[in-house]
Design a protein around this motif. Structure first.
Motif, PDB file in Angstrom:
ATOM      1  N   CYS A 267       0.822  -1.210   0.000  1.00  0.00           N
ATOM      2  CA  CYS A 267       0.000   0.000   0.000  1.00  0.00           C
ATOM      3  C   CYS A 267       0.858   1.262   0.000  1.00  0.00           C
ATOM      4  O   CYS A 267       0.466   2.291  -0.534  1.00  0.00           O
ATOM      5  CB  CYS A 267      -0.932   0.016   1.209  1.00  0.00           C
ATOM      6  N   PHE A 268       1.997   1.195   0.640  1.00  0.00           N
ATOM      7  CA  PHE A 268       2.867   2.360   0.747  1.00  0.00           C
ATOM      8  C   PHE A 268       4.128   2.144  -0.074  1.00  0.00           C
ATOM      9  O   PHE A 268       4.515   1.015  -0.356  1.00  0.00           O
ATOM     10  CB  PHE A 268       3.236   2.621   2.212  1.00  0.00           C
ATOM     11  N   ARG A 269       4.763   3.230  -0.385  1.00  0.00           N
ATOM     12  CA  ARG A 269       6.030   3.130  -1.119  1.00  0.00           C
ATOM     13  C   ARG A 269       7.092   2.468  -0.250  1.00  0.00           C
ATOM     14  O   ARG A 269       6.972   2.434   0.965  1.00  0.00           O
ATOM     15  CB  ARG A 269       6.499   4.523  -1.528  1.00  0.00           C
ATOM     16  N   LYS A 270       8.134   1.958  -0.884  1.00  0.00           N
ATOM     17  CA  LYS A 270       9.204   1.305  -0.147  1.00  0.00           C
ATOM     18  C   LYS A 270       9.970   2.323   0.687  1.00  0.00           C
ATOM     19  O   LYS A 270       9.990   3.508   0.375  1.00  0.00           O
ATOM     20  CB  LYS A 270      10.152   0.606  -1.121  1.00  0.00           C
ATOM     21  N   THR A 271      10.577   1.801   1.724  1.00  0.00           N
ATOM     22  CA  THR A 271      11.314   2.664   2.638  1.00  0.00           C
ATOM     23  C   THR A 271      12.497   3.306   1.914  1.00  0.00           C
ATOM     24  O   THR A 271      13.325   2.605   1.306  1.00  0.00           O
ATOM     25  CB  THR A 271      11.833   1.853   3.842  1.00  0.00           C
ATOM     26  N   SER A 272      12.568   4.615   1.983  1.00  0.00           N
ATOM     27  CA  SER A 272      13.648   5.337   1.297  1.00  0.00           C
ATOM     28  C   SER A 272      14.936   5.265   2.109  1.00  0.00           C
ATOM     29  O   SER A 272      14.952   4.869   3.278  1.00  0.00           O
ATOM     30  CB  SER A 272      13.246   6.796   1.091  1.00  0.00           C
ATOM     31  N   THR A 273      16.024   5.683   1.453  1.00  0.00           N
ATOM     32  CA  THR A 273      17.321   5.702   2.133  1.00  0.00           C
ATOM     33  C   THR A 273      17.286   6.644   3.321  1.00  0.00           C
ATOM     34  O   THR A 273      17.847   6.353   4.392  1.00  0.00           O
ATOM     35  CB  THR A 273      18.420   6.145   1.143  1.00  0.00           C
ATOM     36  N   GLU A 274      16.618   7.799   3.165  1.00  0.00           N
ATOM     37  CA  GLU A 274      16.527   8.765   4.265  1.00  0.00           C
ATOM     38  C   GLU A 274      15.743   8.183   5.440  1.00  0.00           C
ATOM     39  O   GLU A 274      16.105   8.377   6.607  1.00  0.00           O
ATOM     40  CB  GLU A 274      15.855  10.044   3.762  1.00  0.00           C
ATOM     41  N   GLU A 275      14.662   7.449   5.124  1.00  0.00           N
ATOM     42  CA  GLU A 275      13.863   6.837   6.195  1.00  0.00           C
ATOM     43  C   GLU A 275      14.661   5.758   6.925  1.00  0.00           C
ATOM     44  O   GLU A 275      14.562   5.613   8.144  1.00  0.00           O
ATOM     45  CB  GLU A 275      12.581   6.248   5.614  1.00  0.00           C
ATOM     46  N   LYS A 276      15.456   5.000   6.174  1.00  0.00           N
ATOM     47  CA  LYS A 276      16.310   3.994   6.810  1.00  0.00           C
ATOM     48  C   LYS A 276      17.304   4.661   7.744  1.00  0.00           C
ATOM     49  O   LYS A 276      17.599   4.160   8.840  1.00  0.00           O
ATOM     50  CB  LYS A 276      17.042   3.176   5.748  1.00  0.00           C
ATOM     51  N   ARG A 277      17.858   5.806   7.282  1.00  0.00           N
ATOM     52  CA  ARG A 277      18.805   6.528   8.137  1.00  0.00           C
ATOM     53  C   ARG A 277      18.118   6.997   9.410  1.00  0.00           C
ATOM     54  O   ARG A 277      18.694   6.908  10.505  1.00  0.00           O
ATOM     55  CB  ARG A 277      19.379   7.726   7.363  1.00  0.00           C
ATOM     56  N   LYS A 278      16.895   7.505   9.279  1.00  0.00           N
ATOM     57  CA  LYS A 278      16.168   7.974  10.452  1.00  0.00           C
ATOM     58  C   LYS A 278      15.869   6.830  11.424  1.00  0.00           C
ATOM     59  O   LYS A 278      15.915   7.000  12.644  1.00  0.00           O
ATOM     60  CB  LYS A 278      14.867   8.645  10.031  1.00  0.00           C
ATOM     61  N   ILE A 279      15.561   5.646  10.864  1.00  0.00           N
ATOM     62  CA  ILE A 279      15.325   4.484  11.741  1.00  0.00           C
ATOM     63  C   ILE A 279      16.586   4.145  12.512  1.00  0.00           C
ATOM     64  O   ILE A 279      16.562   3.865  13.710  1.00  0.00           O
ATOM     65  CB  ILE A 279      14.848   3.266  10.909  1.00  0.00           C
ATOM     66  N   SER A 320      14.585  -6.555   5.478  1.00  0.00           N
ATOM     67  CA  SER A 320      13.417  -6.636   4.594  1.00  0.00           C
ATOM     68  C   SER A 320      12.458  -5.485   4.881  1.00  0.00           C
ATOM     69  O   SER A 320      12.537  -4.843   5.928  1.00  0.00           O
ATOM     70  CB  SER A 320      12.695  -7.974   4.805  1.00  0.00           C
ATOM     71  N   GLU A 321      11.553  -5.261   3.911  1.00  0.00           N
ATOM     72  CA  GLU A 321      10.588  -4.186   4.080  1.00  0.00           C
ATOM     73  C   GLU A 321       9.695  -4.417   5.299  1.00  0.00           C
ATOM     74  O   GLU A 321       9.353  -3.483   6.030  1.00  0.00           O
ATOM     75  CB  GLU A 321       9.714  -4.060   2.819  1.00  0.00           C
ATOM     76  N   SER A 322       9.320  -5.697   5.536  1.00  0.00           N
ATOM     77  CA  SER A 322       8.459  -5.983   6.688  1.00  0.00           C
ATOM     78  C   SER A 322       9.168  -5.661   7.997  1.00  0.00           C
ATOM     79  O   SER A 322       8.576  -5.090   8.915  1.00  0.00           O
ATOM     80  CB  SER A 322       8.028  -7.452   6.672  1.00  0.00           C
ATOM     81  N   THR A 323      10.474  -5.991   8.054  1.00  0.00           N
ATOM     82  CA  THR A 323      11.236  -5.693   9.269  1.00  0.00           C
ATOM     83  C   THR A 323      11.368  -4.191   9.467  1.00  0.00           C
ATOM     84  O   THR A 323      11.242  -3.673  10.593  1.00  0.00           O
ATOM     85  CB  THR A 323      12.632  -6.337   9.195  1.00  0.00           C
ATOM     86  N   LEU A 324      11.622  -3.462   8.375  1.00  0.00           N
ATOM     87  CA  LEU A 324      11.759  -2.008   8.470  1.00  0.00           C
ATOM     88  C   LEU A 324      10.452  -1.357   8.935  1.00  0.00           C
ATOM     89  O   LEU A 324      10.472  -0.432   9.750  1.00  0.00           O
ATOM     90  CB  LEU A 324      12.180  -1.434   7.107  1.00  0.00           C
ATOM     91  N   TRP A 325       9.320  -1.842   8.410  1.00  0.00           N
ATOM     92  CA  TRP A 325       8.038  -1.286   8.849  1.00  0.00           C
ATOM     93  C   TRP A 325       7.811  -1.540  10.335  1.00  0.00           C
ATOM     94  O   TRP A 325       7.368  -0.665  11.084  1.00  0.00           O
ATOM     95  CB  TRP A 325       6.900  -1.916   8.026  1.00  0.00           C
ATOM     96  N   ARG A 326       8.128  -2.747  10.795  1.00  0.00           N
ATOM     97  CA  ARG A 326       7.929  -3.070  12.220  1.00  0.00           C
ATOM     98  C   ARG A 326       8.860  -2.236  13.092  1.00  0.00           C
ATOM     99  O   ARG A 326       8.474  -1.761  14.169  1.00  0.00           O
ATOM    100  CB  ARG A 326       8.165  -4.560  12.449  1.00  0.00           C
ATOM    101  N   LEU A 327      10.092  -2.064  12.638  1.00  0.00           N
ATOM    102  CA  LEU A 327      11.036  -1.235  13.395  1.00  0.00           C
ATOM    103  C   LEU A 327      10.559   0.213  13.451  1.00  0.00           C
ATOM    104  O   LEU A 327      10.667   0.876  14.494  1.00  0.00           O
ATOM    105  CB  LEU A 327      12.425  -1.302  12.750  1.00  0.00           C
ATOM    106  N   LYS A 328      10.012   0.672  12.321  1.00  0.00           N
ATOM    107  CA  LYS A 328       9.560   2.059  12.254  1.00  0.00           C
ATOM    108  C   LYS A 328       8.451   2.317  13.286  1.00  0.00           C
ATOM    109  O   LYS A 328       8.494   3.299  14.040  1.00  0.00           O
ATOM    110  CB  LYS A 328       9.052   2.354  10.840  1.00  0.00           C
TER     111      LYS A 328
END
Length: 390
Positions: A267-279, A320-328
């Motif tokens: 549903c949402f776009r993939k996690t960007s590099t900036e979002e990964k950095r923020k995480i 993975s995207e699922s892990t990044l979403w859960r971490l977020k």
């Protein structure tokens, strides 16, 4: 099971809005987590039940007396029927015992007729006429009046549970007469003579009565043991069934969790590099306890990742995207909770300082590990930044 049905139906539901809001996704995730918590509590209860039966079995096998060891051997050898069959068997034995008791009652009735037909039995056939005979002190001396007509009525009404109860009342008839009347009186002598004749005949029946009592006691003990074993077997089976059902629920919930995350990813776009950095930056701001929980989230999707290892190498870009979403979502909640906690204790700095001094060793240890993990995250991020862009 109703819970399975609800989960399977839930997994096929498609959101009416193709792009659900972050609040809807957050609510969905919280609902799944709450179900997981309930499952954990149910599993704990099941484990307690299973441990109870394991400890009960060990106690039964730990007896030292010879009699108890023989009984335990019988327990092992005997097949434990169902509770329903136990109840049917108990009913059959109860009817058989009633027939045997009726036979003993019949034999006792023969003794009773022999005594009541004696020529000296007439004073004891009916209740004492206290008023007619002017016995004003009778009830002061005699606590429980008794006579053969009263005994006969109670036998016909089946008020007596066993032969011994009738025997007690027969003795009471004669002992009351001997207690109230003088030893040299005719009534006292008649009562004493008939009591001796009764005891003589009672001794002939007593072995059968004793044998029946022993048999009833053994049957009752065996029935109680069988019922207890059947009940324990039924409860143990129920505990195993619940445990299996909970395992299936766990599998459904794990699939549901993954489905939610995958839907969120689509549903949402993939996690960007900036979002990964923020995480990654947000992870460095977590408390040691929350940081450990975040590492556990990574470990759930990555079997090779050791969340509790001494050296942790966490590569945000490799997740993975699922892990990044859960971490977020996790770091967002954790940082909000930390902010609220800090605000609530802002006016108690002195007390906080004293508490920190008391627990300095634990804090130093936790902070040291946090620094090591944060350094690993920063190191990985630095390596990624040096790579040539494609």
């Amino acid at each position: 099971m109703p819970m399975d049905a609800s989960i399977s139906n839930f997994s096929t539901v498609k959101p009416s809005n193709p792009e659900p809001s972050a609040a809807e996704v957050e609510s969905f995730r919280r609902c799944v987590d709450e179900i997981f918590q309930k499952v954990d509590k149910l599993e704990q209860r099941v484990n307690e039940v299973e441990q109870f039966y394991l400890s009960s079995t060990s106690k039964k096998q730990g007896g030292s007396s010879k009699g108890s060891s023989v009984l335990k051997d019988k327990e092992k050898e005997r097949h434990v029927p169902s509770i329903r069959k136990q109840q049917q068997e108990a009913s059959r034995k109860e009817k058989a015992a009633e027939k045997r008791m009726e036979e003993l009652m019949r034999q006792f009735g023969t003794i009773l007729r022999h005594i009541t037909q004696h020529k000296w039995a007439w004073p004891f056939m009916q209740p004492v006429d206290v008023k007619g005979l002017g016995l004003d002190d009778y009830y002061e001396i005699i606590d429980k009046p008794m006579d053969f007509s009263t005994i006969k009525k109670q036998m016909e009404a089946k008020d007596y549970k066993n032969v011994r109860e009738i025997c007690t009342d027969v003795r009471l008839v004669f002992k009351n007469a001997m207690k109230y009347n003088d030893e040299k009186s005719d009534v006292h002598v008649m009562a004493k003579t008939l009591l001796a004749k009764f005891e003589e005949r009672w001794l002939q029946l007593l072995p059968k009565v004793t044998e029946e009592e022993k048999r009833l006691e053994e049957e009752e003990a065996e029935a109680q043991l069988d019922m207890q074993l059947a009940q324990e077997a039924a409860n143990a089976k129920m505990a195993r069934d619940i445990s299996n059902e909970l395992h299936e629920v766990d599998m459904h919930l794990e699939e549901l969790r993954e489905m939610v995350v995958q839907k969120c990813s689509h549903c949402f776009r993939k996690t960007s590099t900036e979002e990964k950095r923020k995480i990654g930056v947000a992870l460095t701001r977590l408390s040691p306890e929350d940081l450990s929980k975040a590492l556990e989230i990574v470990a759930q999707s990555n079997i090779s990742f050791q969340a509790k290892a001494e050296e942790v190498d966490l590569d945000i870009d490799a997740q993975s995207e699922s892990t990044l979403w859960r971490l977020k979502f996790f770091v967002k909640d954790a940082l909000e909770s930390q902010g609220k906690s800090a605000a609530s204790i802002g006016g108690n700095n002195n007390d906080s300082n004293r508490n920190n001094n008391n627990h300095s060793n634990n804090n130093n240890s936790n902070n040291k590990r946090k620094k090591e993990i944060c350094a690993a995250i920063a190191k990985t991020a630095k390596k990624k930044s040096k790579r040539p862009s494609s």
